[in-house]
Structure formats: structure tokens, C-alpha cells
Design an enzyme around this catalytic site. Sequence first.
Site, mmCIF file in Angstrom:
data_model
loop_
_atom_site.group_PDB
_atom_site.id
_atom_site.type_symbol
_atom_site.label_atom_id
_atom_site.label_comp_id
_atom_site.label_asym_id
_atom_site.label_seq_id
_atom_site.Cartn_x
_atom_site.Cartn_y
_atom_site.Cartn_z
ATOM 1 N N GLY A 1 0.770 -1.240 0.000
ATOM 2 C CA GLY A 1 0.000 0.000 0.000
ATOM 3 C C GLY A 1 0.796 1.281 0.000
ATOM 4 N N SER A 2 0.068 2.347 0.287
ATOM 5 C CA SER A 2 0.542 3.715 0.125
ATOM 6 C C SER A 2 1.803 4.009 0.917
ATOM 7 C CB SER A 2 -0.555 4.672 0.587
ATOM 8 O OG SER A 2 -0.024 5.945 0.851
ATOM 9 N N SER A 3 2.653 4.889 0.335
ATOM 10 C CA SER A 3 3.880 5.281 1.019
ATOM 11 C C SER A 3 3.580 6.099 2.267
ATOM 12 C CB SER A 3 4.776 6.076 0.070
ATOM 13 O OG SER A 3 4.145 7.280 -0.295
ATOM 14 N N SER A 4 2.354 6.588 2.419
ATOM 15 C CA SER A 4 2.023 7.301 3.648
ATOM 16 C C SER A 4 1.903 6.349 4.837
ATOM 17 C CB SER A 4 0.730 8.099 3.469
ATOM 18 O OG SER A 4 0.935 9.105 2.488
#
Lengths: 414, 139
Positions: free
Chosen positions: B61-64
Site C-alpha cells: 500500500g501507500s507510502s504514507s
Amino acid sequence: MLAGEQGPAAALSMRIITELGRIRGAERLVEVDSVHIDGCIFYGQAGLDFAQKLVELGGQVRVPTTVNVGSVDLIHPHLILQNTDYEKWVAQGGRDLMQAYVDLGCRQTWTCAPYQMDSRPGVGRHIAWAESNAIVFANSVLGARTDRYGDFIDIAAAITGRAPCGGLHLDAERYGDVILDCTGLSPETLAQDVTYPVLGYLAGAIAGTTNPVFVGLPADVSEDSLKAVGAAAASSGGVALFHVVGRTPEAPTLEAALGTNVDVPVHHITAQRLNAARQELSTAREDKLDAVSLGTPHASVDEIQEAYDAVIGGPPLAEGVAFYISTGRSVFAEAERRGLVAPLQDWGVTFVLDTCTYVTSILRPGTRTVMTNSGKWAHYAPGNMGVDVVLATLQECAESATTGRVTWNRDLFT
Amino acid sequence: MTTITGWRVTSGTTEGPVLKLSEPVSFWGGIGPDGRIIDVHHPQHGAEVTGRILVMRSGRGSSSGTYVLAELLRLGIAPAGIVLTEPDGIIATGALVAAELYDVHMPIVTVSEQDYALIEDGIAVAIAMDGDDAILTLD
């Protein structure tokens, strides 16, 4: 730098860069020409603590550094709702975080489309960009080289001017892995704006984190259409580089795009598949339209011109419908110079700068059904904000906005 | 008692009960502010990661996700450690930043596929480092 000779902020940043390089198996670091920061959207205290610590330690960026959207429209702060404690916390934290990145020496660009600004990296240049749509655009359309960077690494790369030399910095990682054959699509379909976000959505679903290669797209397909492809492909999958044979810099031919990769699988993209993908993204079940949202990623001047052409001189905006265009400061200024902004505002358009309608609280409470021409917005908004969407052409968005009813051709593609 | 040698992604010493996931979870959008899995599509939706040795094949998933892990570490509700089969830059960065900011050191290690199969859900695992080697002791 690690030893602290260039200050404690550079030492801290270099510790993170070298550790990440070790973890990813990079043999060395590479100097980067520019950095694009994504860590400026407020998600919690830790992000603010990190940026403020770098400020306290005297950190300054060493290379030209742009910043992605933040959580606040600094020019139109009233657009950000502050009705709940959570919304107030985000608004204050978001403002403090944006200030910290300014203090670190970043240019106040506040845009997810840094590639629409004056200075763009050239083919083969190494950069460290964060934010998935900026990454995929830089790699694919500009031919610059960035790996997938994210929060914290981005500012560490800016302060050190370096990044681990791995992933998409390397030739071998940039070749095409899967072919998407679009030669069966009609010229009418290839001329539709909404074809491109849907193609991107399919590409992400098929390619995952590998590099798709499009065959059969027009040689003059616009940058805005390529932007839409990349943003959608990076949302539905993890695409960070795609090639369009005959259009993008590393794909003069199919052979060049594939490089040393052999036995590459081929997927045939048909009109039926495009129609099905668009219907899957369009979750709306009601006829009543509450809002239109354009500009994800941030609208270019050309896209603002197209919106102008679509609505000015036609019927008025229907009562109860909001019409948003998100864009960056520099594009907005250019649109103002061209005389596009005032007529659009008089017609009823709300311009959103510095941020985006799906990362912060801008849509009015009670908004249920939104039309957008963005595959990325359509992908994220239902989960982020609990609204239903229709992914539509600009023309469909404009017409529906004047009637207040959602109208779209479900079988547009042929 | 079984001992496994893995590879150090981030440093630290820990022990705790294993939460083994049947598929990877994204920290961003997947783990909530109460330390539980909030991704409704995840088969182990509702499971608590706090204090557990989180075992999953890879990141997702997202790099955040870096932000979310750093925030969980700040609040003291993160996993006790993470075991993967391949290194993940997003998860690692969250732990590296939390170590710099809050002096909390959550070990992340990778193990081979064969050793991964030995780590069963619910057993107690202790993790220690020896240079770049990670020593996992399975109860």
C-alpha cells in the site's frame, strides 16, 4: 555528512538515506537534481514532529525542492471546513506542517503537478520525487529517473541532495513488463478525454507494480491525457513508469520499450473492457448531482481553457450544484492572465489552490454524488469521503452541472 | 525451542506473541488509531497489532504508511516487531524515523520462506540482533 560536518539535520537525513539504501540493496547513492515533497499533507503528530525537528536542527534543502498539496488552501482558508474538532486539528496541524516545509527552504508550489511548472527535469536526469502521480509522470513522460519515494525520505533526500541508487534509477528496472494492446479501439474512443483515466485504471489493475507498455495510442496524445493515465494507474495499482510506443521518450519503438525483457505478456484492451471498468469506478446510484470536481491531478492551463469552453456561453450552473477546479498557484496565475478565471468564477466555479478536494474537508456536508473526469479521484473519494462518483467526460460533467441531474453514456467506448 | 537466523532491517530487541497475517496489510488505511486492522477487506479485520510480533509476507500500500507506523510508535501502540520475507522501504522508514524522533526501536527483520512457515500464529517469539543477523527464538 554522516559525521555531522554539515550540521545535525544533514546527519540525521543522511542516516535515514544510507539505512534505506542498505535495506534496498543499493550499492551507492546518486546525486539528485530536484526533489518533490509529499510529506506536507497532515496525517498526524509524527509527521509534524519530524519536519519541526529538522527545522530546529537548522535543516535546509540543498537542491530545488517543490512541495505537493498540503491540507489547507492558504490563499482561500475559508474553503476548509472547521466544524468538528478533527477538522480543526487537521487545519492547524496542516498549516504548521506547511510552514515547517517552507522554513526548510522548499518553494511554495503546493501542487501535485510539479511537472506543469517552468523548470522540468530532462531525460535521464536523476531526481527524488514523492507522490505517486508525480513519480509516474516524471519517469514516463519526462524520462527523468526517480524511484518510489514517500514521506520522510523525500525531505531527507532534499537535505542531503542524494538518494539510494536503486529501483527505477537503473536501466534494467525501466524496461516494459507487460503490453497493453489498444489497436482495437476506435478513433472516436481514442479521441475521448475519459478514455485515458480508464486506460490507466485498467493498466494499474493489470500491471500492479510492474511497467506497462501501451501500443496503439495516437502519437500526439496530450500530456494531460498521459497525466490521467499515470495518476489512475498509480491508484488502482502501483505503477511508477509506463511507456507509450511512439510517444514517450524511452519508447520510440516497442523493442526499445521492452529492452532486455523477453516473453512479455500481451493484454488486448477492448471497448467492452473500458466500458466495464468505467462502470465499476462509477458508484453513483442516484440522479441528483451535488458537485463536480475537476483537477486531480491539478488542472493545467489547457484543462482550465477546456472547462471554460465547455461552460461559458452555455446555460447557468444549476442551483445546489458545486463546481470545483483544483489547481496550483502558478497555473492559476497563468489562467488569470489569459482571462479565464473571472468568467468561470462568475459562472459558479470554485477554484481550490494548494490542496485538493479529496485530501481535506472542502465538499459541503451532505454531498452525496459527485462527477469527476479523474480516475484517481473516482478511485479514492468513495473510501476517503463516503461520496458516490461518476467518472465522466468533461462535456458530461459540464452538462450535468447545468441540469443538476447525473447524465452519462454508460457505453461510451466503441 | 527453535532458533531462526534472519536479516536485520531495523535494529531493536523485543518479544511478544505472533499475529500472523494471511495477507499483507497496508498501514495507511489498514491500521487504525486504536492499533487494530480497520481494512474491511482484510481477512483479519479487527485483529489487534499492538504489542504483537506482526508476521506478514511483505509490505503493502501507500507510502504514507510511514506516517501511520511512526504515529503508532509515538503513541506506544505499534507492533512489538515485524517479520517479513522481503525488505519494505515504507515500513522501514516509519521505524527509522520513530527511532530518531522518539528513541523507540522496533525491530524489523526478514526471514526465508522456509523459516517463515515455522512461525505460527499465537506462539511467542523473541528477537535480538547480532550485527546484520537477526536471531529469532521461537517458543
